[in-house]
Scaffold this motif. Structure first.
Motif, PDB file in Angstrom:
ATOM      1  N   ALA A   1       0.859  -1.195   0.000  1.00  0.00           N
ATOM      2  CA  ALA A   1       0.000   0.000   0.000  1.00  0.00           C
ATOM      3  C   ALA A   1       0.887   1.235   0.000  1.00  0.00           C
ATOM      4  CB  ALA A   1      -0.915   0.002   1.216  1.00  0.00           C
ATOM      5  N   GLU A   2       0.815   1.997  -1.069  1.00  0.00           N
ATOM      6  CA  GLU A   2       1.690   3.154  -1.225  1.00  0.00           C
ATOM      7  C   GLU A   2       1.393   4.211  -0.164  1.00  0.00           C
ATOM      8  OE1 GLU A   2       2.278   6.254  -4.786  1.00  0.00           O
ATOM      9  OE2 GLU A   2       2.552   4.151  -5.355  1.00  0.00           O
ATOM     10  N   PRO A   3       2.438   4.750   0.465  1.00  0.00           N
ATOM     11  CA  PRO A   3       2.237   5.804   1.482  1.00  0.00           C
ATOM     12  C   PRO A   3       1.574   7.034   0.876  1.00  0.00           C
ATOM     13  CG  PRO A   3       4.452   4.909   1.628  1.00  0.00           C
ATOM     14  CD  PRO A   3       3.857   4.367   0.365  1.00  0.00           C
ATOM     15  N   PRO A   4       0.869   7.819   1.676  1.00  0.00           N
ATOM     16  CA  PRO A   4       0.174   9.003   1.160  1.00  0.00           C
ATOM     17  C   PRO A   4       1.143  10.095   0.703  1.00  0.00           C
ATOM     18  CG  PRO A   4       0.031   8.887   3.565  1.00  0.00           C
ATOM     19  CD  PRO A   4       0.646   7.607   3.113  1.00  0.00           C
ATOM     20  N   SER A   5       0.611  10.971  -0.132  1.00  0.00           N
ATOM     21  CA  SER A   5       1.404  12.113  -0.595  1.00  0.00           C
ATOM     22  C   SER A   5       0.525  13.353  -0.599  1.00  0.00           C
ATOM     23  CB  SER A   5       1.969  11.865  -1.999  1.00  0.00           C
ATOM     24  OG  SER A   5       0.916  11.605  -2.912  1.00  0.00           O
ATOM     25  N   ASP A   6       1.163  14.511  -0.602  1.00  0.00           N
ATOM     26  CA  ASP A   6       0.423  15.770  -0.605  1.00  0.00           C
ATOM     27  C   ASP A   6       1.221  16.808  -1.376  1.00  0.00           C
ATOM     28  OD1 ASP A   6      -1.636  17.577   0.104  1.00  0.00           O
ATOM     29  OD2 ASP A   6      -0.396  18.371   1.732  1.00  0.00           O
ATOM     30  N   LYS A   7       0.576  17.405  -2.365  1.00  0.00           N
ATOM     31  CA  LYS A   7       1.204  18.444  -3.200  1.00  0.00           C
ATOM     32  C   LYS A   7       2.540  17.961  -3.773  1.00  0.00           C
ATOM     33  CE  LYS A   7      -0.997  22.106  -0.533  1.00  0.00           C
ATOM     34  NZ  LYS A   7      -0.833  23.214   0.423  1.00  0.00           N
ATOM     35  N   GLY A   8       2.527  16.730  -4.226  1.00  0.00           N
ATOM     36  CA  GLY A   8       3.707  16.168  -4.871  1.00  0.00           C
ATOM     37  C   GLY A   8       4.741  15.589  -3.927  1.00  0.00           C
ATOM     38  N   LYS A   9       4.573  15.810  -2.630  1.00  0.00           N
ATOM     39  CA  LYS A   9       5.531  15.271  -1.661  1.00  0.00           C
ATOM     40  C   LYS A   9       4.975  13.982  -1.079  1.00  0.00           C
ATOM     41  CE  LYS A   9       8.516  16.550   2.194  1.00  0.00           C
ATOM     42  NZ  LYS A   9       8.891  17.593   3.164  1.00  0.00           N
ATOM     43  N   LYS A  10       5.787  12.927  -1.112  1.00  0.00           N
ATOM     44  CA  LYS A  10       5.328  11.607  -0.689  1.00  0.00           C
ATOM     45  C   LYS A  10       5.946  11.231   0.659  1.00  0.00           C
ATOM     46  CE  LYS A  10       5.387   6.836  -2.428  1.00  0.00           C
ATOM     47  NZ  LYS A  10       5.856   5.967  -3.533  1.00  0.00           N
ATOM     48  N   LEU A  11       5.126  10.590   1.497  1.00  0.00           N
ATOM     49  CA  LEU A  11       5.629  10.101   2.779  1.00  0.00           C
ATOM     50  C   LEU A  11       6.647   8.984   2.551  1.00  0.00           C
ATOM     51  CD1 LEU A  11       5.417   9.884   5.934  1.00  0.00           C
ATOM     52  CD2 LEU A  11       3.662   8.142   5.552  1.00  0.00           C
ATOM     53  N   ARG A  12       7.772   9.123   3.214  1.00  0.00           N
ATOM     54  CA  ARG A  12       8.767   8.049   3.188  1.00  0.00           C
ATOM     55  C   ARG A  12       8.980   7.535   4.599  1.00  0.00           C
ATOM     56  NH1 ARG A  12      14.113   9.558  -0.006  1.00  0.00           N
ATOM     57  NH2 ARG A  12      14.431   7.336   0.407  1.00  0.00           N
ATOM     58  N   LEU A  13       8.917   6.216   4.756  1.00  0.00           N
ATOM     59  CA  LEU A  13       9.138   5.580   6.055  1.00  0.00           C
ATOM     60  C   LEU A  13      10.507   4.924   6.021  1.00  0.00           C
ATOM     61  CD1 LEU A  13       5.897   5.158   5.174  1.00  0.00           C
ATOM     62  CD2 LEU A  13       5.824   4.286   7.505  1.00  0.00           C
ATOM     63  N   TYR A  14      11.439   5.466   6.818  1.00  0.00           N
ATOM     64  CA  TYR A  14      12.819   5.008   6.768  1.00  0.00           C
ATOM     65  C   TYR A  14      13.074   3.768   7.633  1.00  0.00           C
ATOM     66  CZ  TYR A  14      13.682   9.682   4.868  1.00  0.00           C
ATOM     67  OH  TYR A  14      13.650  10.823   4.110  1.00  0.00           O
ATOM     68  N   TYR A  15      12.423   3.749   8.792  1.00  0.00           N
ATOM     69  CA  TYR A  15      12.957   2.837   9.809  1.00  0.00           C
ATOM     70  C   TYR A  15      11.953   2.745  10.950  1.00  0.00           C
ATOM     71  CZ  TYR A  15      16.670   1.303  13.138  1.00  0.00           C
ATOM     72  OH  TYR A  15      17.445   0.630  14.042  1.00  0.00           O
ATOM     73  N   MET A  16      11.850   1.557  11.569  1.00  0.00           N
ATOM     74  CA  MET A  16      10.975   1.385  12.724  1.00  0.00           C
ATOM     75  C   MET A  16      11.687   0.554  13.779  1.00  0.00           C
ATOM     76  SD  MET A  16       7.019   0.051  13.004  1.00  0.00           S
ATOM     77  CE  MET A  16       7.239  -1.408  12.002  1.00  0.00           C
ATOM     78  N   THR A  17      11.524   0.939  15.039  1.00  0.00           N
ATOM     79  CA  THR A  17      12.134   0.173  16.127  1.00  0.00           C
ATOM     80  C   THR A  17      11.214   0.185  17.339  1.00  0.00           C
ATOM     81  OG1 THR A  17      14.149  -0.092  17.459  1.00  0.00           O
ATOM     82  CG2 THR A  17      13.421   2.153  17.069  1.00  0.00           C
ATOM     83  N   GLU A  18      11.232  -0.875  18.130  1.00  0.00           N
ATOM     84  CA  GLU A  18      10.423  -0.951  19.347  1.00  0.00           C
ATOM     85  C   GLU A  18      11.245  -0.403  20.508  1.00  0.00           C
ATOM     86  OE1 GLU A  18       7.717  -4.152  21.934  1.00  0.00           O
ATOM     87  OE2 GLU A  18       9.001  -4.888  20.308  1.00  0.00           O
ATOM     88  N   VAL A  19      10.657   0.554  21.239  1.00  0.00           N
ATOM     89  CA  VAL A  19      11.429   1.239  22.278  1.00  0.00           C
ATOM     90  C   VAL A  19      10.990   0.882  23.693  1.00  0.00           C
ATOM     91  CG1 VAL A  19      12.103   3.181  20.824  1.00  0.00           C
ATOM     92  CG2 VAL A  19       9.925   3.286  22.081  1.00  0.00           C
ATOM     93  N   SER A  20       9.774   0.341  23.870  1.00  0.00           N
ATOM     94  CA  SER A  20       9.344  -0.062  25.212  1.00  0.00           C
ATOM     95  C   SER A  20       8.160  -1.020  25.115  1.00  0.00           C
ATOM     96  CB  SER A  20       8.969   1.159  26.067  1.00  0.00           C
ATOM     97  OG  SER A  20       7.827   1.808  25.554  1.00  0.00           O
ATOM     98  N   VAL A  21       7.769  -1.564  26.282  1.00  0.00           N
ATOM     99  CA  VAL A  21       6.650  -2.499  26.348  1.00  0.00           C
ATOM    100  C   VAL A  21       5.618  -1.999  27.370  1.00  0.00           C
ATOM    101  CG1 VAL A  21       8.012  -4.498  25.655  1.00  0.00           C
ATOM    102  CG2 VAL A  21       7.856  -3.900  28.084  1.00  0.00           C
ATOM    103  N   LYS A  22       4.501  -2.701  27.463  1.00  0.00           N
ATOM    104  CA  LYS A  22       3.379  -2.346  28.353  1.00  0.00           C
ATOM    105  C   LYS A  22       2.927  -0.904  28.185  1.00  0.00           C
ATOM    106  CE  LYS A  22       4.098  -5.628  32.169  1.00  0.00           C
ATOM    107  NZ  LYS A  22       4.252  -5.756  33.636  1.00  0.00           N
ATOM    108  N   PRO A  23       2.390  -0.523  27.045  1.00  0.00           N
ATOM    109  CA  PRO A  23       2.155  -1.339  25.857  1.00  0.00           C
ATOM    110  C   PRO A  23       3.366  -1.319  24.928  1.00  0.00           C
ATOM    111  CG  PRO A  23       1.233   0.829  25.510  1.00  0.00           C
ATOM    112  CD  PRO A  23       1.820   0.844  26.899  1.00  0.00           C
ATOM    113  N   PRO A  24       3.437  -2.276  23.972  1.00  0.00           N
ATOM    114  CA  PRO A  24       4.508  -2.224  22.974  1.00  0.00           C
ATOM    115  C   PRO A  24       4.482  -0.877  22.251  1.00  0.00           C
ATOM    116  CG  PRO A  24       3.342  -4.319  22.867  1.00  0.00           C
ATOM    117  CD  PRO A  24       2.553  -3.440  23.797  1.00  0.00           C
ATOM    118  N   THR A  25       5.625  -0.208  22.252  1.00  0.00           N
ATOM    119  CA  THR A  25       5.709   1.153  21.706  1.00  0.00           C
ATOM    120  C   THR A  25       6.766   1.201  20.620  1.00  0.00           C
ATOM    121  OG1 THR A  25       5.033   2.055  23.840  1.00  0.00           O
ATOM    122  CG2 THR A  25       6.099   3.579  22.315  1.00  0.00           C
TER     123      THR A  25
END
Length: 440
Positions: free
Chosen positions: A372-396
């Motif tokens: 599913a392609e990330p959203p864009s606005d006025k020609g600028k597209k969302l880019r998702l570089y990286y994801m990491t889990e930083v804590s639990v209870k709840p998983p964050t």
């Protein structure tokens, strides 16, 4: 770790709601120059420097009043006192020290809780400081002068309040046993469920006085594991005031949920799921707690092959904000599926503390973006570089993107759904923090 609870108490019309609103940062309580206008406690999450706590506003305490409303407010304020970790005792420099202040002070001393004495309406420190000294006569230590209206003197007061949190935090960190709060409207069978969970074949390790007068924290041992159940029942008193039971229920729920890891929301099958159920469920959801929905009295309704599915649909509609919640149909009276509650609790505990390796997380993220392609606005597209889990209870999870404004709620919900497809996370909310990282 649960947030400490701070209650503002005092006589009517000393400025409790004004102080509450100033600390909460928004106008939540009704402020009116009439004793008795704040009839129910309102609560809010407050942060001071690096400390977070839950603040409770209370109705005014009239120690000797027989007025039905003021008497009820006194009972509610007593619950707030019983549930609080720290109490802000608010007085009024312009009214001066009165007998009712001394009576409230005696009530607070009996609570054995830390009390921070605050003198309100000190709009001019030079003018009123000599009057502030009169409040030393209450025997509660140094009075802290503030102006709730002018937002003066808050720093020293909050430093003193937060200074009482250390012992509680240390105790919470040392105790890793799962804490389960049984929450819900009055008379849905919360105490009956706990009694059935304890059972004759279980070992009650100890009974600990709970944070409300009528609640007990019960430690139950099962298969070598210990669980702490927080009973939020105790709504046995009758009142002539409409909605009073709901007010008692909400405050007990807030304080119990703050202390728990998992909230078991009990719904009465004979009444169906209601808006009040949604209000109570929202307290647990907002605080990132694990949630199990237990539909009790399932034995007491007539059923056909469509009854359970229809009930599930009603719950999904009314509690649409928590699709992750586990669902169980039980009967405390007959013991039907009560044993399965322990299995669900164990599952939710595992999911609350589940840590996913960063490499695997980013594989799931990359696949989600390709589907599913990330959203864009006025020609600028969302880019998702990286994801990491930083804590639990709840998983964050922290997601690094090129532009936070483009990270629409709907797309983050899509990422959440993909994580749930991959790893389950049943029974626990997930929290996402979006951070910007400039493109190279």
């Amino acid at each position: 770790m649960s947030k400490p609870v701070v209650a503002i108490v005092g006589r009517p019309n000393v400025g409790k709601s004004t102080l509450f609103n100033s600390l909460a940062g928004e106008r939540i309580s009704i402020v009116k120059d009439t004793p008795g206008v704040t009839r129910d406690r309102i609560y809010a999450d407050v942060t001071w420097l690096d400390q977070a706590f839950t603040l409770i506003d209370t109705g005014g305490i009239e120690p000797d009043s027989n007025d039905i409303i003021l008497k009820s407010m006194r009972e509610q304020a007593q619950i707030a006192i019983d549930t609080a970790d720290v109490i802000i005792f608010l007085t009024d420099v312009k009214q001066g020290l009165v007998d009712a202040d001394s009576q409230v002070a005696d009530m607070l001393r009996r609570s054995k809780k830390p009390v921070v004495l605050v003198v309100n309406k000190v709009d001019n420190f030079e003018k009123y400081m000599s009057d502030v000294y009169e409040f030393y006569n209450l025997g509660l230590g140094d009075p802290f002068p503030v102006s709730a209206n002018g937002k003066l003197g808050f720093g020293e007061m909050l430093d003193e309040v937060c200074g009482h949190f250390t012992k509680k935090a240390a105790a919470d960190e040392e105790d890793e046993r799962p804490r389960i709060a049984i929450i819900g409207k009055p008379n849905v069978g919360k105490s009956s469920i706990i009694n059935k969970l304890i059972g004759k074949d279980r070992v009650i390790v100890s009974d600990i006085a709970g944070t409300t007068r009528d609640a007990i924290d019960t430690v139950v041992k099962r298969n070598g594991e210990e669980y702490i159940f927080i009973d939020t029942a105790g709504l046995r008193r009758k009142s002539k005031i409409k909605d009073e039971i709901e007010r008692f229920s909400i405050i007990r729920t807030v304080t119990a949920v703050e202390r728990c890891d998992i909230a078991v929301l009990v719904i009465d099958a004979t009444m169906g799921v209601t808006e009040q159920d949604a209000k109570i469920a929202g307290i647990a959801h907002e605080r990132g707690k694990g949630v199990i929905i237990a539909v009790n009295k399932w034995d007491a309704i007539e059923k056909n092959d469509k009854t359970m599915n229809q009930f599930k649909k009603d719950i999904q509609l009314t509690l649409s904000f928590m699709p992750y919640a586990e669902l169980l149909f039980i009967s405390a009276a007959t013991g039907q599926r009560i044993e399965k509650l322990f299995t669900m609790i164990d599952t939710v505990v595992q999911n609350q503390t589940l840590r996913i390796a960063t490499g695997i997380l980013n594989e799931v993220l990359a696949e989600a973006v390709s589907l599913a392609e990330p959203p864009s606005d006025k020609g600028k597209k969302l880019r998702l570089y990286y994801m990491t889990e930083v804590s639990v209870k709840p998983p964050t999870f922290v997601i690094f993107v090129n532009d936070k404004e483009l990270a629409h709620f709907s797309y983050i919900r899509y990422i959440e759904n993909k994580l749930r497809e991959a790893f389950g996370f049943k029974g626990t909310p997930l929290k996402f923090i979006i951070r910007e990282r400039k493109e190279n």
